[in-house]
Design a protein around this motif. Structure first.
Motif, PDB file in Angstrom:
ATOM      1  N   PRO A 203     111.383   4.378  42.192  1.00 33.79           N
ATOM      2  CA  PRO A 203     110.192   5.150  41.814  1.00 33.79           C
ATOM      3  C   PRO A 203     109.123   4.297  41.123  1.00 33.79           C
ATOM      4  O   PRO A 203     107.927   4.490  41.358  1.00 33.79           O
ATOM      5  CB  PRO A 203     110.730   6.212  40.847  1.00 33.79           C
ATOM      6  N   ASP A 204     109.534   3.365  40.281  1.00 32.61           N
ATOM      7  CA  ASP A 204     108.550   2.553  39.562  1.00 32.61           C
ATOM      8  C   ASP A 204     108.182   1.271  40.303  1.00 32.61           C
ATOM      9  O   ASP A 204     107.219   0.595  39.928  1.00 32.61           O
ATOM     10  CB  ASP A 204     109.079   2.188  38.166  1.00 32.61           C
ATOM     11  N   ARG A 579     109.883   5.211  27.768  1.00 30.54           N
ATOM     12  CA  ARG A 579     109.931   5.657  29.176  1.00 30.54           C
ATOM     13  C   ARG A 579     111.306   6.248  29.509  1.00 30.54           C
ATOM     14  O   ARG A 579     111.407   7.281  30.185  1.00 30.54           O
ATOM     15  CB  ARG A 579     109.633   4.469  30.084  1.00 30.54           C
ATOM     16  N   GLN A 583     112.070  10.226  30.563  1.00 29.97           N
ATOM     17  CA  GLN A 583     112.726  10.565  31.831  1.00 29.97           C
ATOM     18  C   GLN A 583     114.121  11.159  31.597  1.00 29.97           C
ATOM     19  O   GLN A 583     114.913  11.287  32.541  1.00 29.97           O
ATOM     20  CB  GLN A 583     112.816   9.320  32.720  1.00 29.97           C
ATOM     21  N   ARG A 586     117.683   9.572  32.825  1.00 31.50           N
ATOM     22  CA  ARG A 586     118.334   9.747  34.130  1.00 31.50           C
ATOM     23  C   ARG A 586     118.100   8.514  34.991  1.00 31.50           C
ATOM     24  O   ARG A 586     117.075   7.860  34.901  1.00 31.50           O
ATOM     25  CB  ARG A 586     117.845  11.025  34.829  1.00 31.50           C
ATOM     26  N   ASP A 587     119.084   8.225  35.808  1.00 31.29           N
ATOM     27  CA  ASP A 587     119.028   7.099  36.717  1.00 31.29           C
ATOM     28  C   ASP A 587     117.780   7.200  37.589  1.00 31.29           C
ATOM     29  O   ASP A 587     117.510   8.289  38.100  1.00 31.29           O
ATOM     30  CB  ASP A 587     120.301   7.123  37.593  1.00 31.29           C
ATOM     31  N   PRO A 588     116.984   6.179  37.808  1.00 34.21           N
ATOM     32  CA  PRO A 588     117.130   4.775  37.406  1.00 34.21           C
ATOM     33  C   PRO A 588     116.374   4.420  36.125  1.00 34.21           C
ATOM     34  O   PRO A 588     115.826   3.318  36.023  1.00 34.21           O
ATOM     35  CB  PRO A 588     116.526   4.045  38.604  1.00 34.21           C
ATOM     36  N   PHE A 589     116.351   5.346  35.185  1.00 41.71           N
ATOM     37  CA  PHE A 589     115.627   5.112  33.932  1.00 41.71           C
ATOM     38  C   PHE A 589     116.584   4.998  32.752  1.00 41.71           C
ATOM     39  O   PHE A 589     116.274   5.406  31.647  1.00 41.71           O
ATOM     40  CB  PHE A 589     114.620   6.237  33.691  1.00 41.71           C
TER      41      PHE A 589
ATOM     42  N   SER B 290     111.921  12.891  44.773  1.00 39.70           N
ATOM     43  CA  SER B 290     112.881  13.439  43.815  1.00 39.70           C
ATOM     44  C   SER B 290     113.198  12.480  42.692  1.00 39.70           C
ATOM     45  O   SER B 290     113.416  12.892  41.552  1.00 39.70           O
ATOM     46  CB  SER B 290     114.199  13.782  44.530  1.00 39.70           C
ATOM     47  N   GLU B 291     113.262  11.205  43.008  1.00 42.72           N
ATOM     48  CA  GLU B 291     113.671  10.228  41.993  1.00 42.72           C
ATOM     49  C   GLU B 291     112.631  10.036  40.901  1.00 42.72           C
ATOM     50  O   GLU B 291     112.938   9.477  39.857  1.00 42.72           O
ATOM     51  CB  GLU B 291     113.983   8.884  42.669  1.00 42.72           C
ATOM     52  N   ARG B 292     111.421  10.487  41.140  1.00 42.31           N
ATOM     53  CA  ARG B 292     110.360  10.232  40.172  1.00 42.31           C
ATOM     54  C   ARG B 292     110.504  11.060  38.896  1.00 42.31           C
ATOM     55  O   ARG B 292     110.014  10.663  37.849  1.00 42.31           O
ATOM     56  CB  ARG B 292     108.992  10.461  40.804  1.00 42.31           C
ATOM     57  N   SER B 293     111.131  12.224  38.981  1.00 40.19           N
ATOM     58  CA  SER B 293     111.353  13.014  37.759  1.00 40.19           C
ATOM     59  C   SER B 293     112.354  14.115  38.045  1.00 40.19           C
ATOM     60  O   SER B 293     112.565  14.493  39.203  1.00 40.19           O
ATOM     61  CB  SER B 293     110.040  13.645  37.255  1.00 40.19           C
ATOM     62  N   ALA B 294     112.932  14.645  36.995  1.00 42.88           N
ATOM     63  CA  ALA B 294     113.915  15.716  37.153  1.00 42.88           C
ATOM     64  C   ALA B 294     113.259  16.947  37.772  1.00 42.88           C
ATOM     65  O   ALA B 294     113.860  17.631  38.604  1.00 42.88           O
ATOM     66  CB  ALA B 294     114.533  16.063  35.799  1.00 42.88           C
ATOM     67  N   ALA B 297     112.845  16.502  41.424  1.00 46.69           N
ATOM     68  CA  ALA B 297     114.139  16.662  42.088  1.00 46.69           C
ATOM     69  C   ALA B 297     114.456  18.142  42.255  1.00 46.69           C
ATOM     70  O   ALA B 297     114.954  18.572  43.290  1.00 46.69           O
ATOM     71  CB  ALA B 297     115.235  15.963  41.295  1.00 46.69           C
TER      72      ALA B 297
END
Lengths: 686, 686
Positions: A203-204, A579, A583, A586-589, B290-294, B297
């Motif tokens: 995502p990042d 950050r 988030q 949660r993975d990948p954070f 989806s991976e960008r935030s809960a 998702a």
């Protein structure tokens, strides 16, 4: 993400690029005038040479630099990850837990990594151009050109002992011979956990703000001892500051800025869609494999990252080509050049020549990709089998007649790959072979003669299982025996992968020949004429498209405006924690335990990642960022989404390169990783 | 996964299917003889009718059954998930936390769910066949056939007040009119957490052993009160036992077993690769979103599941068609029929007719998919816009001339979809529109007239943002006003989505017309002749391919052999904990807190999921499994990987349907979820 390429490219208003920090400059033709006039900077004597010799190319696809006299080489974690993956085992996944050698003895030797340091450049344009006489048919021209390339490289290797590559610049306008000092004993010294190096994950990736410790250290060895390095970059503990002039010295892989409009349209309408479908297919395949177990995920992770990274990059590039403003600008540039040189009337018209080559390309794009680029034959074992088959077929030929990668000068590097001890996992391999055979069947058609031969009456899955289970090529000793045995050993080998590679080779070579003769050579000739036209009209102070060779880019440390709000030039170490929290961890954070533990001790306001206007693309990853004094102030690891269009056109309105800051690196190494010896080696402290 | 279709299909040795549990039988033509001869079972009077009226179709794409007199309907969680998703909000994600109404008042009304219960069937073949006179051109034939369909349905609706659908059986060999009682006030009563319902996620989907509580309960309401249901299934607390004869009564969506070999090759070489590329494209798109935030998702999860589920199903189907044994069997069957009926000489040869239609299909496959199937115009808003545009254009026409879905009998169901209050999220919507416009540009070409019109000088991303931001169609009141305003209101609407749908409609209708006239109608005619040929040769005791209408399948509760080892007929509740532990409790193998908490209280040896030989495919999800007494012993939710080829060919050697066991359901409801009222309603306890 949808922030508008119109703004990115500043194309809505003004189309002028003059004065921008554009350019991937040759080290033997640096932008002296631009530097003096825009930045009042004249590189002191020796400045360029020192930077050149401090810069390192990772042949696996990246850049780096020497950062100590003791042979320490720094690059990105995501450049190092291929080696880290190969050094990991089921019980010990160094991508997850990181790697830290506590002594020289613990440094981990990469099984197949080659590093190159540029030693010198010769202009060989005259000999290259002389090889192809006017009126030669494309087949003869391609053969003649290849012959001279192989010969020039062999002559140079014999004379200097250095790796020697003929490089095609300006898509055919110039030819330079690059000589490299080569390091093949490369050992891993330090790598952080992937959770920190690639914090924010897909995502990042290509976005900003960022908080990535995307670094890794290797050490080069000679004769079993750490190499002694004269030219290395001095570490700037203060690092880059806002507004500062900085240089990036690295190896941008490929740009296509000189392509004609028709050629860009071909990329947009044909090549990129094909590539994106392939990347998504592989991404889904590896993802589903990974989800089945933790060990599967470990085995697939580096390759999966690579597909995801490419997918995001290609989507950004494609978005650029699908933006009308980009094509409008390209069309305007082309029309301006046409008008000035009046070459349309010339016979053959070079733009028309390009279009004719593209027409030919269209008919062979998929065949070549499936066969010669191995999209229909994925996996390490088939790659090794093909290498052995062709090695046996090519080495008996006179050097000028060989395929480029089997020429005398290329053999050493080739064999390092072929005889790599990197692990090959049967289940992972089988899955990849099966899916690629299924793709072959879909694309060529189930009744295609070659497909019938390849599948031998089985389904793709059954055939893949039989091939992988039956092959002995996972054993390096078997490979070496086949390589030594030559053509006879290969042809009589019962190994099913070898037999498959033999069966596919005629069709694959035919696809390659068709591409080289009908696409590559005509494009070279057309682009050579277009390059000369440009030199005539605009002068010779033009940089060539990127070729994965050493280039210098100049730029400024600088934020940008987004939605009317300023985005700061740098993030801080403390920002990573914020950050992660925002988030919900949660993975990948998720920051790794080392960072969680160190939080209280870290100087949280230390700069972490920063932005600059330096012109760069894939391949530049790991490039050192240096200041006027030639000191290391950061390491480039990415570009923003808006920069992905730089493959085709540069603009610095909002697009930026992203680097890890030298101060943030030191603070993390010392405080999070307690890597005191490494810090001392970098800073020269005792 | 690679276990070998050769074995699956038992094609290596014997090709006979006689005596197998194959068949998706019509309720008005059950396999009486087979049941008597193989199982010694004669359904008592009323048995079939009771089962028919207890079976429920979920029009969103699934099956279910009445399980209480109070209107309780049971289905799979993955069938219910679309409604559960629509009932969720940012703070309250019922897919994650589950749903449990503690009173009637808490039952959650689905915004657009329609359930159907089959009331009766009429054979209308004669009227349908009479509509098309010999020698009619395909355009006239299609029009005539559509006219009679619309008329028959309207007549039936007027006469009975029931939903009435003309169903094409045997690909054109027979036409039956199905009448349904319809429920549109459907409320969610209970759903477990997705972590339990879909335990094992994509990796375990279509595989076995399994441990999924893939169930959900709804209640149908009439006039604001729970419906009173006469025919519902009695719950068997003991449930299915090994070796037992069981029946599945549900709505298999589509099979293609009667397709000619050329048609299957077309599916393998053209349709499936196209569909798989699309599915992977969408899967990657939604995954990255989806991976960008809960919250992202949460918004994307149900749609993402649907793409992943289809991708895995299509991969299995494609693997079947890519297996030489499957095609060999199909070819042999076809040759046998040809030899017997000597129709090759007939003019026109029906196999040749099919091939000609496929040739036409090939040329319009992508255009139709992009335009008429909306692959180039993804998202809810465009779907609504098209619905409003066509509603305005079609309703003024005489009923026989309308597009099928706008005929009088179809209007109510259509409007329920069109005026759904289900949430539409701007960011999610924009992303989907942008990617589909980008795909449209890639597939049709950037210079295509329609593409230029659609993009209006913008990039796909910019255009998508403008369309979604500018549209007012998220407001249901706006939709209703447009629907009431008719053609004039639509044509003068400034809404950019409406304007886009208007602009695309001519091309889209042309693609549809081409498909209906050049593909669908010729295929109907050819397959009608082939069906009659089969009846002639093999008799009329042949079941038709699946059509998402009620079918009965017979089977046995039975494990299978894998690699020489037996796979047991059922798993247990305790197995779920073992599987989670073996996978290190990593996603998607994490049991929800409710299960972790209940472990000590659960009867761990209760059967959980079980296998049977019942012929079934997608659409059968949620079908009740009943025993000889007609009692509910389980609910079908999946098939093994080996069963995916059942789309084209059935075999019971190792392929199995998978169901949740009625005893496991009761134990989980009572002990894990403490849903005592629900248990009492199911078991009739007080």
């Amino acid at each position: 993400m949808t922030s508008g390429l119109c703004r990115v490219l500043a194309l809505c208003a003004v189309a002028a690029i003059a004065g921008a920090d554009e350019g991937m400059w040759l080290f033997n033709d640096p932008p002296v005038k631009l530097l003096r006039e825009k930045y009042g900077f004249e590189p002191p004597a020796g400045w360029m040479g020192h930077l050149q010799r401090s810069s390192v190319r990772f042949n696996s696809g990246g850049s780096g630099s020497f950062v100590s006299a003791g042979g320490l080489v720094m690059t990105n974690h995501h450049v190092a990850s291929e080696c880290i993956q190969k050094l990991s085992t089921e019980g010990r996944d160094h991508l997850t837990i990181g790697f830290q050698a506590r002594s020289r003895a613990e440094e981990g030797k990469c099984p197949d990594l080659e590093l190159n340091v540029l030693a010198g450049i010769d202009d060989v344009t005259a000999r290259m151009q002389a090889a192809v006489r006017p009126g030669m048919n494309p087949g003869d021209a391609e053969k003649a050109r290849r012959g001279v390339m192989n010969t020039l490289e062999k002559e140079s290797l014999d004379k200097t002992g250095l790796r020697s590559d003929v490089v095609t610049l300006y898509n055919g306008g110039r030819y330079h011979l690059y000589r490299y000092k080569k390091y093949t004993d490369v050992r891993l010294v330090f790598a952080p956990e992937k959770a920190s190096a690639f914090f924010g994950g897909d995502p990042d990736n290509f976005e900003y703000p960022r908080y990535c410790l995307d670094i890794a250290f290797f050490r080069v060895y000679e004769d079993g001892r750490p190499a002694s390095i004269r030219d290395f970059l001095k570490w700037s503990t203060g690092g880059a500051g806002e507004g500062e002039l900085v240089f990036v010295s690295g190896h941008p892989g490929r740009t296509e800025r000189m392509n004609t409009v028709a050629h860009l349209e071909f990329i947009r309408d044909r090549r990129n869609p094909y590539v994106l479908d392939l990347l998504r297919r592989r991404e889904v395949l590896l993802r589903t494999f990974s989800e089945r177990s933790a060990e599967n995920a470990r085995r697939a992770q580096d390759e999966l990252f690579s597909y995801q990274n490419s997918r995001k990059a290609y989507l950004g590039m494609q978005a650029g080509l699908q933006h009308p403003a980009v094509m409008k600008k390209k069309r305007a540039d082309e029309e301006a050049l046409r008008a000035k040189v009046k070459m349309q009337a010339a016979q053959p018209d070079p733009w028309g020549q390009v279009e004719a080559a593209l027409k030919a390309w269209e008919t062979i794009l998929v065949d070549r990709a499936l066969l010669e680029l191995r999209h229909g034959f994925d996996g390490d074992l088939f790659g090794i089998a093909r290498g052995l088959v062709r090695l046996a077929a090519e080495t008996p030929k006179p050097n000028p007649e060989r395929l480029r990668e089997y020429s005398e000068a290329a053999l050493d590097s080739l064999k390092q790959q072929l005889f790599s001890e990197a692990p090959i996992y049967e289940d992972f391999e089988t899955m990849k072979v099966a899916d690629s055979l299924s793709m072959l069947m879909e694309k060529l058609g189930a009744r295609h003669e070659l497909v019938l031969k390849v599948l031998a009456g089985k389904s793709p899955r059954e055939r893949a299982a039989e091939l992988v289970r039956g092959s002995k090529l996972r054993d390096v000793a078997v490979r070496k025996r086949l390589a030594e045995g030559g053509l006879k050993a290969v042809e009589t080998s019962p190994d099913p992968m070898i037999q498959l590679a033999l069966a596919v080779d005629p069709a694959s070579r035919a696809a390659r020949k068709a591409y080289e003769e009908r696409v590559e050579e005509p494009l070279r000739q057309a682009y050579a004429r277009l390059a000369n036209a440009r030199f005539e009209v605009y002068g010779t102070a033009l940089y060539p498209d990127a070729t994965f060779t050493l280039r210098l880019s100049i730029g400024q440390v600088k934020g940008f405006q987004e939605g009317g709000k300023p985005v700061a030039w740098a993030t801080t170490l403390g920002g990573a924690y914020a950050r992660a929290q925002a988030q919900g961890n949660r993975d990948p954070f998720v920051l790794p335990p080392s960072w969680v533990e160190a939080r209280g001790r870290l100087k949280l306001d230390t700069p972490f990642n920063f932005l600059s206007t330096n012109d760069s693309v894939g391949g530049n990853s790991g490039s050192p960022v240096v200041n006027r004094q030639g000191e290391f102030v950061g390491i480039l690891f990415d570009g923003t989404l808006d920069s992905l269009v730089w493959d085709y056109i540069y603009s610095e309105d909002v697009a930026r390169a992203i680097s890890v800051h030298s101060a943030g690196i030191l603070e993390a190494l010392g405080t999070v990783y307690r890597a005191q010896a490494l810090v001392a080696e970098l800073t020269g402290a005792k």
